[in-house]
Design an enzyme around this catalytic site. Structure first.
Site, short mmCIF file in Angstrom:
data_model
loop_
_atom_site.label_atom_id
_atom_site.label_comp_id
_atom_site.label_asym_id
_atom_site.label_seq_id
_atom_site.Cartn_x
_atom_site.Cartn_y
_atom_site.Cartn_z
N HIS A 105 0.81 -1.22 0.00
CA HIS A 105 0.00 0.00 0.00
C HIS A 105 0.84 1.27 0.00
O HIS A 105 0.34 2.35 0.31
CB HIS A 105 -0.93 0.03 1.21
CG HIS A 105 -1.83 -1.17 1.32
ND1 HIS A 105 -1.47 -2.30 2.02
CD2 HIS A 105 -3.05 -1.43 0.79
CE1 HIS A 105 -2.44 -3.20 1.94
NE2 HIS A 105 -3.41 -2.70 1.20
N ASP A 208 34.80 -28.12 19.44
CA ASP A 208 35.03 -29.46 18.94
C ASP A 208 36.32 -29.55 18.13
O ASP A 208 36.32 -29.57 16.91
CB ASP A 208 33.83 -29.92 18.09
CG ASP A 208 33.87 -31.42 17.83
OD1 ASP A 208 34.97 -32.00 17.87
OD2 ASP A 208 32.80 -32.01 17.59
N HIS A 211 36.98 -33.39 16.29
CA HIS A 211 36.55 -33.83 14.97
C HIS A 211 37.57 -33.46 13.89
O HIS A 211 37.56 -34.05 12.80
CB HIS A 211 35.18 -33.24 14.62
CG HIS A 211 35.23 -31.87 13.98
ND1 HIS A 211 35.66 -30.75 14.66
CD2 HIS A 211 34.92 -31.44 12.73
CE1 HIS A 211 35.60 -29.70 13.84
NE2 HIS A 211 35.15 -30.09 12.67
N HIS A 216 38.16 -34.16 9.03
CA HIS A 216 38.79 -33.34 7.99
C HIS A 216 40.14 -33.89 7.52
O HIS A 216 40.91 -33.17 6.89
CB HIS A 216 38.99 -31.90 8.50
CG HIS A 216 37.71 -31.20 8.85
ND1 HIS A 216 36.64 -31.13 7.97
CD2 HIS A 216 37.31 -30.54 9.97
CE1 HIS A 216 35.64 -30.44 8.54
NE2 HIS A 216 36.03 -30.09 9.75
N ASP A 357 31.72 -31.29 7.26
CA ASP A 357 30.92 -30.99 8.45
C ASP A 357 29.42 -31.12 8.17
O ASP A 357 28.68 -31.67 8.98
CB ASP A 357 31.20 -29.55 8.92
CG ASP A 357 32.56 -29.42 9.58
OD1 ASP A 357 32.98 -30.37 10.27
OD2 ASP A 357 33.19 -28.35 9.41
#
Lengths: 429, 107
Positions: A105, A208, A211, A216, A357
């Site tokens: 509007h 973390d 990991h 990786h 990941d």
């Protein structure tokens, strides 16, 4: 089914987490109200809003907001929803504008969010009691910046940003204040959606390190020519303040080396002495080390790779990842480009590490669709006895970055906020 | 017989720099916007022809004035409406310079 209270879902003493916190819609709605509508959230880097009229759109929880620099140079944030019929008023991700006009509007709002007029405004002028000043775009309760990083909160009772960050600022300075010229985001925003709960990603960056060498490994060998080094036995730490978490080694260039670009690692080695004079030798060794961090609740970053990102909740099972690249303004154009390309190669949706990941996080979330699976608590007990006092490091300090200490601190903060009716019931921790 | 020109003094010519504009309210006339462009002075109605906004609260960009509310744009020298939502041209007032002052022709 009724859920137990949040405090019964997380046991930081024994190191267990109930999987329902990653799955249940009811808990997710409570997170939106008690975490995302309450905490200070990262909304912009000042370099993204270089001049009056510069704006970007982002989300705070699931609330879409416009962040804009006004004609007076002041950065403000307000809801991207017209107070007339609720339509979104800005559809662009970023740009430069005179103001924002609703498509529906023609309600028109200035760069300060104030209502400036609408189509057929004469009809409103004849409407008793209509005061345009009462119908602007809803402003956030507080907005402030720390060394170029702009944060906002919807809660007027939230503590000042400086207190919210607390001693974590001492760590943030490693990346935000290691050079007189300050920092900037280089390039644009890399945006993707991962089918995981937002906390799975946030806790990964919070603490973390475990990991890294497993998830990786192939990426590390491809990019840097070697596996991630064994971390057990090295001098490393996890630290946290008010749920903000940083896990780190002291190897100076471990993260940066994953670009496989010697210009990047050489620059850090050359600067080590200068950094030591500015930050002290210990923080200088953190500048590009194997490390990761999360500012509670949903901004994370990797020193060395210089990727900064937010995990935007999109329902309990989806997360929008917005990624930027942070560099010192004074860095050469050649090195800025090296960082931009390095992040694309490693931590973009097609980057060698981000792909690793994403797969794990999606199945860590998706598995909880199973009612039997969901009933088994998860183990967060690594390093239960690792708290130490340290003469220099601030906040809560834990020996070894191979640790669940930061994840436990993240979920302790999560629990505290979900249980509290207001900020008055939330303590520094 | 043509009616006499009614001139109204607005300001001294050096009161506006190139690129500046100012709103004037005169008795018996709607608000007037005076602009100083690179080629000299121009005057138009100050009220946007779409709704009620004051154009001098908008942006003067070259020889175009952009309304602050819906960003409708007019060509200042001719008053021509250039883009949605404005369709009706602005009234343009002839400008006269005399003795270092700026005057507009009201009728």
């Amino acid at each position: 089914m009724s859920l137990p209270p949040p405090a019964a879902l997380v046991d930081v003493e024994r190191g267990t987490v109930d999987r329902r916190i990653f799955w249940e819609r009811e808990l997710y709605e409570r997170e939106l109200e008690r975490i995302f509508a309450r905490c200070w959230l990262f909304v912009a880097h000042e370099s993204q809003l270089p001049e009056p009229g510069s704006f970007l759109t982002t989300t705070m929880g699931e609330d879409n907001v416009i962040v804009a620099r006004g004609r007076d140079g002041v950065i403000r944030a307000f809801l991207n929803s017209c107070p007339h019929r609720g339509n979104r008023v800005c559809h662009a991700e970023r740009g430069t504008a005179r103001g924002f006009v609703c498509n529906y509007h023609g309600w028109s709002f200035g760069l300060d969010g104030a209502l400036r007029g609408m189509h057929e405004s004469g009809a409103y002028e004849r409407t008793p009691g209509f005061d345009p000043a009462e119908h602007g775009l809803l402003q956030v309760a507080q907005i402030d910046a720390y060394k170029g990083f702009v944060f906002a909160t919807f809660d007027a009772e939230a503590p000042p940003l400086a207190d919210y960050l607390g001693d974590f600022r001492w760590y943030l300075d490693i990346l935000l204040d290691n050079d007189d010229g300050g920092t900037e985001f280089v390039g644009g925003c890399i945006r993707s959606v991962i089918a995981c709960n937002w906390k799975v990603a946030a806790e990964n960056f919070a603490g973390d390190a475990l990991h890294a060498g497993w998830t990786h490994d192939s990426g590390a060998r491809a990019m840097g020519g070697a596996s991630v080094p064994t971390l057990d036995g090295q001098e490393s730490y996890q630290v946290n303040v008010n749920g903000h978490c940083w896990e780190f080694n002291l190897d100076l260039v471990g993260n940066a080396a994953t670009f496989g670009d010697k210009r990047v690692t050489k620059n850090l080695r050359v600067r080590e002495q200068e950094l030591a004079e500015r930050l002290g030798p210990l923080r200088a060794r953190m500048i590009g080390a194997i490390s990761s961090a999360t500012v509670f609740p949903n901004m994370s970053f990797l020193p060395g790779q210089q990727t900064f990102r937010t995990w935007q909740p999109k329902g309990p099972h989806h997360t929008q990842l917005d990624t930027w690249v942070l560099v010192n303004r004074s860095l050469s154009d050649e090195l800025k480009e090296a960082y931009r390309k390095g992040v694309m190669m490693t931590f973009s949706p097609s980057g060698v590490f981000e792909m690793d990941d994403g797969e794990n996080w999606e199945y860590s979330t998706r598995s909880n669709a199973g009612v039997v699976t969901r009933a088994q608590k998860l183990h967060y007990g690594l390093g239960l006895d690792s708290r130490i006092e340290h003469p220099e490091l601030k906040g809560n300090v834990f020996r070894s970055q191979l640790n669940d200490a930061n994840a436990r601190a993240f979920y302790a903060r999560w629990t505290q906020l979900l249980e509290a009716d207001s900020w008055a019931q939330v303590n520094d921790r | 017989m043509t009616p006499a020109k009614q001139l109204a003094r607005l300001c001294a010519a050096d009161a506006l720099a190139v690129g500046e504009m100012r709103r004037f309210e005169l008795d018996g006339a709607p608000p007037i916007a005076l602009y100083r462009l690179a080629d000299g002075f121009h005057a138009t109605a100050d009220t946007c022809t779409h709704a009620r906004a004051s154009l001098t609260e908008g942006d003067l960009e070259g020889d175009e004035i952009v309304c602050p509310v819906h960003f409708g744009t007019f060509h200042v020298p001719s008053g021509r409406a250039l883009c949605f939502p404005v369709t009706e041209d602005l009234h343009v007032y002839p400008v006269h310079l005399a003795d270092g002052d700026v005057h507009v022709e009201l009728s």
